[in-house]
Design an enzyme around this catalytic site. Structure first.
Site, PDB file in Angstrom:
ATOM      1  N   HIS A   1      39.500   4.999 -21.990  1.00  0.00           N
ATOM      2  CA  HIS A   1      39.798   6.658 -21.113  1.00  0.00           C
ATOM      3  C   HIS A   1      39.652   7.236 -22.331  1.00  0.00           C
ATOM      4  O   HIS A   1      39.545   6.789 -23.439  1.00  0.00           O
ATOM      5  CB  HIS A   1      41.825   6.380 -21.509  1.00  0.00           C
ATOM      6  CG  HIS A   1      42.727   7.763 -21.344  1.00  0.00           C
ATOM      7  ND1 HIS A   1      42.432   8.792 -20.655  1.00  0.00           N
ATOM      8  CD2 HIS A   1      42.602   8.971 -22.069  1.00  0.00           C
ATOM      9  CE1 HIS A   1      42.851   9.264 -20.425  1.00  0.00           C
ATOM     10  NE2 HIS A   1      43.496  10.099 -21.278  1.00  0.00           N
TER      11      HIS A   1
ATOM     12  N   THR B   1       0.534  -1.400  -0.045  1.00  0.00           N
ATOM     13  CA  THR B   1       0.184   0.309  -0.038  1.00  0.00           C
ATOM     14  C   THR B   1       0.610   1.175  -0.247  1.00  0.00           C
ATOM     15  O   THR B   1       0.372   2.162   0.328  1.00  0.00           O
ATOM     16  CB  THR B   1      -1.083   0.199   1.458  1.00  0.00           C
ATOM     17  OG1 THR B   1      -0.429  -0.389   2.508  1.00  0.00           O
ATOM     18  CG2 THR B   1      -2.518  -1.047   1.187  1.00  0.00           C
TER      19      THR B   1
HETATM   20  C1  LIG Z   1       8.312  12.792  -5.456  1.00  0.00           C
HETATM   21  C2  LIG Z   1       8.868  11.061  -6.237  1.00  0.00           C
HETATM   22  C3  LIG Z   1      10.635  10.695  -6.769  1.00  0.00           C
HETATM   23  C4  LIG Z   1      10.254   9.682  -6.166  1.00  0.00           C
HETATM   24  N1  LIG Z   1      11.258   9.325  -7.246  1.00  0.00           N
HETATM   25  C5  LIG Z   1      12.054   7.977  -6.997  1.00  0.00           C
HETATM   26  C6  LIG Z   1      13.248   7.635  -7.768  1.00  0.00           C
HETATM   27  O1  LIG Z   1      13.517   8.636  -8.952  1.00  0.00           O
HETATM   28  N2  LIG Z   1      13.622   6.947  -7.493  1.00  0.00           N
HETATM   29  C7  LIG Z   1      13.522   5.859  -6.538  1.00  0.00           C
HETATM   30  O2  LIG Z   1      14.257   4.465  -6.209  1.00  0.00           O
HETATM   31  N3  LIG Z   1      12.248   5.719  -6.299  1.00  0.00           N
HETATM   32  C8  LIG Z   1      11.694   7.000  -5.864  1.00  0.00           C
HETATM   33  N4  LIG Z   1      10.775   7.831  -5.238  1.00  0.00           N
HETATM   34  C9  LIG Z   1      10.067   6.467  -4.416  1.00  0.00           C
HETATM   35  C10 LIG Z   1       9.251   5.366  -5.213  1.00  0.00           C
HETATM   36  O3  LIG Z   1       8.371   6.483  -5.498  1.00  0.00           O
HETATM   37  C11 LIG Z   1       8.078   4.352  -3.842  1.00  0.00           C
HETATM   38  O4  LIG Z   1       9.142   3.907  -3.218  1.00  0.00           O
HETATM   39  C12 LIG Z   1       7.385   3.635  -4.740  1.00  0.00           C
HETATM   40  O5  LIG Z   1       6.351   3.405  -5.927  1.00  0.00           O
HETATM   41  C13 LIG Z   1       7.191   2.433  -3.876  1.00  0.00           C
HETATM   42  O6  LIG Z   1       6.330   1.579  -4.145  1.00  0.00           O
HETATM   43  P1  LIG Z   1       5.267   1.020  -3.316  1.00  0.00           P
HETATM   44  O7  LIG Z   1       4.556  -0.073  -4.824  1.00  0.00           O
HETATM   45  O8  LIG Z   1       5.081   0.694  -2.147  1.00  0.00           O
HETATM   46  O9  LIG Z   1       4.073   1.747  -2.917  1.00  0.00           O
HETATM   47  P2  LIG Z   1       2.957   2.551  -4.287  1.00  0.00           P
HETATM   48  O10 LIG Z   1       3.602   2.716  -5.691  1.00  0.00           O
HETATM   49  O11 LIG Z   1       2.938   4.395  -3.327  1.00  0.00           O
HETATM   50  O12 LIG Z   1       1.379   2.058  -4.684  1.00  0.00           O
HETATM   51  C14 LIG Z   1       0.801   2.004  -3.049  1.00  0.00           C
HETATM   52  C15 LIG Z   1      -0.556   1.743  -4.418  1.00  0.00           C
HETATM   53  O13 LIG Z   1      -1.324   1.540  -2.853  1.00  0.00           O
HETATM   54  C16 LIG Z   1      -3.117   2.176  -3.266  1.00  0.00           C
HETATM   55  N5  LIG Z   1      -2.759   2.075  -1.610  1.00  0.00           N
HETATM   56  C17 LIG Z   1      -2.567   2.614  -0.170  1.00  0.00           C
HETATM   57  N6  LIG Z   1      -3.468   2.122   0.790  1.00  0.00           N
HETATM   58  C18 LIG Z   1      -4.398   1.451  -0.039  1.00  0.00           C
HETATM   59  C19 LIG Z   1      -5.258   0.379   1.056  1.00  0.00           C
HETATM   60  N7  LIG Z   1      -5.896   0.837   2.112  1.00  0.00           N
HETATM   61  N8  LIG Z   1      -6.923  -0.182  -0.291  1.00  0.00           N
HETATM   62  C20 LIG Z   1      -6.280  -0.075  -1.569  1.00  0.00           C
HETATM   63  N9  LIG Z   1      -5.158   0.586  -2.420  1.00  0.00           N
HETATM   64  C21 LIG Z   1      -3.764   1.799  -0.887  1.00  0.00           C
HETATM   65  C22 LIG Z   1      -2.467   3.792  -3.302  1.00  0.00           C
HETATM   66  O14 LIG Z   1      -3.494   4.279  -3.745  1.00  0.00           O
HETATM   67  C23 LIG Z   1      -0.652   2.988  -4.073  1.00  0.00           C
HETATM   68  O15 LIG Z   1      -1.218   2.491  -5.814  1.00  0.00           O
HETATM   69  C24 LIG Z   1       9.894   8.760  -5.690  1.00  0.00           C
HETATM   70  C25 LIG Z   1       9.391   8.930  -4.680  1.00  0.00           C
HETATM   71  C26 LIG Z   1       8.337  10.368  -5.259  1.00  0.00           C
HETATM   72  C27 LIG Z   1       7.323  10.641  -3.846  1.00  0.00           C
END
Ligand SMILES: Cc1cc2nc3c(=O)[nH]c(=O)nc-3n(C[C@H](O)[C@H](O)[C@H](O)COP(=O)(O)OP(=O)(O)OC[C@H]3O[C@@H](n4cnc5c(N)ncnc54)[C@H](O)[C@@H]3O)c2cc1C
Ligand SMILES: NC(=O)c1ccc[n+]([C@@H]2O[C@H](COP(=O)([O-])OP(=O)(O)OC[C@H]3O[C@@H](n4cnc5c(N)ncnc54)[C@H](O)[C@@H]3O)[C@@H](O)[C@H]2O)c1
Length: 465
Positions: free
Chosen positions: A445, A141
């Site tokens: 180089h 999430t």
């Molecule tokens: C501006 C910005 C720039 C970034 N740039 C980089 C970068 O250059 N390189 C890098 O490595 N990382 C970067 N990151 C970090 C990266 O985006 C995150 O680490 C990554 O997207 C996390 O993935 P995830 O699958 O854990 O979560 P997410 O991609 O956030 O997915 C989680 C999903 O779960 C959904 N959700 C949450 N709670 C619930 C619920 N209870 N029920 C149903 N759905 C739910 C949310 O809506 C979301 O769509 C950046 C972050 C930001 C904010």
């Protein structure tokens, strides 16, 4: 699409890295995929890594006249068409997000739930008015921006990274609150595009989690490009003059300051999206910061429930979320042959100006932890490609174990840092000592990689160079 059922083999909550798990290997399983955001695909695709880097590249170009002038080339920035850049970026991203959702909707073993999931019991979830159970559940999430607990954070001129990339026009002025990754990247984007940027940090340096040499030098360089205000607490945001927003801050002596800007970007960190899941109802424990607690196999404290990415990983990086998703996928498919996540050498890059990339221990970690170490600092300006760049500001800093020469930490600030770091990540991951890395291969180089070679050779490790 598979119609809603009372029970699934697998439920995945979150369509970011969680969405990468299910493929043809899961064809014989019924799957519930839950996403609360109407926009499919999570943070990285929609409001994170990808659009920010698509803004950074035009920002690098917009900033290039200053670099070119140093080299005798008269480039002129005639202007930046913010609307065109924004629409090109999201014209590319939005269809990918919509296409990903459509593809999932067509799968005949998967139900896509639009809504917020929460536990109502062990292995039992509710989404809106629908309730179902699942043999296995994956919590993916993510995280959300955290705003300081001060008045005015809900004013229309106050943005987070979730909204700031879709604003209608390039603002004339921006106040950025924060001194971390998001603040650094957007300070570059907006200042290169020509906005007047004021960056406010509550601490005495930017990027304080970076190695101390990098943090200090980056803070100095940033102060040359934006108005930098350090050691100031945010007191409030208020409606300002002429439709602008005012940011009120207070320094260590209790003196208040007011900064007016067209928009304010709040970049004060992100917190895991765990509370809304009601994890306790599912037997899932979280730590004091709200991160879901997992073991090396990405298993939570509830049997059959896994977690991955920002909801359980304080690194908050996409390559970590993806790697953990691969571990969860393997472990779901091979319950008798579980694999562990490898969190030993996690690199990161900050796509600001200059780029910063890092892996492993900082000098302050090594000193604080009493870790024996030696250090080498190599300036870009001392290698041939650095001469071509007329470089004066940028460096590679390596920290190594004096016995055996294994790299402990690598920190780069300068052009191509995010690429230059990769062979160092490889060396650390596969245990290649610094001397062997430097002398056991050819270095092209006069490529910029020679700055890494020279840094390796500069480590005071004894023996022949
Ligand atoms: C501006 C910005 C720039 C970034 N740039 C980089 C970068 O250059 N390189 C890098 O490595 N990382 C970067 N990151 C970090 C990266 O985006 C995150 O680490 C990554 O997207 C996390 O993935 P995830 O699958 O854990 O979560 P997410 O991609 O956030 O997915 C989680 C999903 O779960 C959904 N959700 C949450 N709670 C619930 C619920 N209870 N029920 C149903 N759905 C739910 C949310 O809506 C979301 O769509 C950046 C972050 C930001 C904010
Ligand atoms: N290139 C990348 O990999 C990239 C880019 C952007 C974001 N990210 C990820 O997203 C995460 C979040 O980024 P971020 O910049 O929001 O967080 P951050 O943790 O990098 O920085 C937060 C900053 O806000 C400051 N802060 C916190 N609370 C404050 C308060 N109440 N008042 C004033 N200042 C306060 C902190 O001192 C710090 O300087 C990053 O940690 C990173 O993992 C990665």
């Amino acid at each position: 699409m598979l119609g809603p059922r009372d029970h699934y083999d697998l439920a995945i909550i979150g369509s970011g890295s969680g969405n990468t798990i299910v493929d043809e290997a899961f064809a014989d399983r019924t799957v519930a995929l839950v996403e609360r955001n109407p926009v499919f695909g999570g943070t990285c695709l929609n409001v994170g890594c990808i659009p920010t880097k698509m803004f950074v590249l035009p920002a690098d170009l917009a900033a290039s006249p200053a670099t070119a002038a140093r080299l005798g080339v008269d480039l002129r920035r005639e202007g930046v068409d913010f609307g065109e850049i924004r629409d090109r970026i999201f014209g590319r991203i939005d269809p990918i997000s919509a296409g990903g959702k459509q593809w999932r909707q067509q799968a005949d073993n998967l139900t896509l739930f639009d809504g917020e999931a929460r536990f109502v019991g062990p292995k039992r979830l509710r989404v809106g008015d629908q309730e179902f159970g699942a043999d296995e559940i994956v919590l993916a999430t993510g995280s959300s921006p955290v705003l300081p607990d001060v008045p005015g954070m809900d004013l229309p001129g106050v943005h987070t990274s979730d909204t700031v990339m879709r604003i209608p026009d390039l603002p004339g002025s921006v106040v950025i609150i924060g001194g971390g990754f998001v603040a650094a990247e957007f300070a570059h984007i907006f200042s290169a595009f020509g906005a007047k940027v004021t960056q406010i940090s509550r601490s005495d340096a930017l990027l304080r989690a970076e190695d101390i040499t990098i943090s200090r030098r980056f803070t100095e360089l940033t102060a040359e490009r934006v108005t930098l205000r350090l050691n100031q607490e945010i007191v409030a945001c208020e409606e300002g003059a002429d439709g602008r927003t005012a940011v009120i801050t207070r320094d260590a002596d209790g003196v208040d300051y007011t900064y007016q800007a067209d928009i304010v970007l709040v970049a004060t960190g992100r917190a895991p999206n765990s509370a809304q899941l009601d994890p306790a109802a599912g037997g899932v424990n979280v730590d004091d910061a709200g991160y879901v607690i997992v073991d090396d196999y990405q298993r939570t404290t509830a049997e059959g429930v896994y977690a991955l990415g920002d909801v359980c990983s304080p690194w908050q990086l996409k390559h970590v979320a993806n790697a953990e998703a691969r571990v969860v996928k393997h472990n779901l498919l091979h319950p008798d042959d579980l694999i562990k996540s490898d969190h030993r050498f996690i690199p990161h890059a900050i796509f600001t100006d200059p780029q910063i990339a890092s892996v492993g221990l900082t000098e302050q970690d090594a000193v604080g932890g009493g870790v024996p170490h030696v250090i080498a600092i190599q300036d870009y300006g001392a290698v041939a490609y650095g001469w071509a760049l007329e470089d004066t500001d940028h460096l590679v800093k390596l920290i190594a174990d004096p016995d055996g020469g294994q790299l402990l930490g690598c920190h780069i600030m300068g052009p191509q840092a995010s690429t230059l770091i990769q062979p160092l990540v490889q060396a650390m991951t596969f245990g290649l000592p610094a001397r062997e890395m430097a002398r056991g291969q050819y270095w092209i180089h006069p490529a910029l990689t020679e700055v890494v070679e020279n840094a390796l050779l500069a480590l005071p490790l004894g023996g022949d160079r």
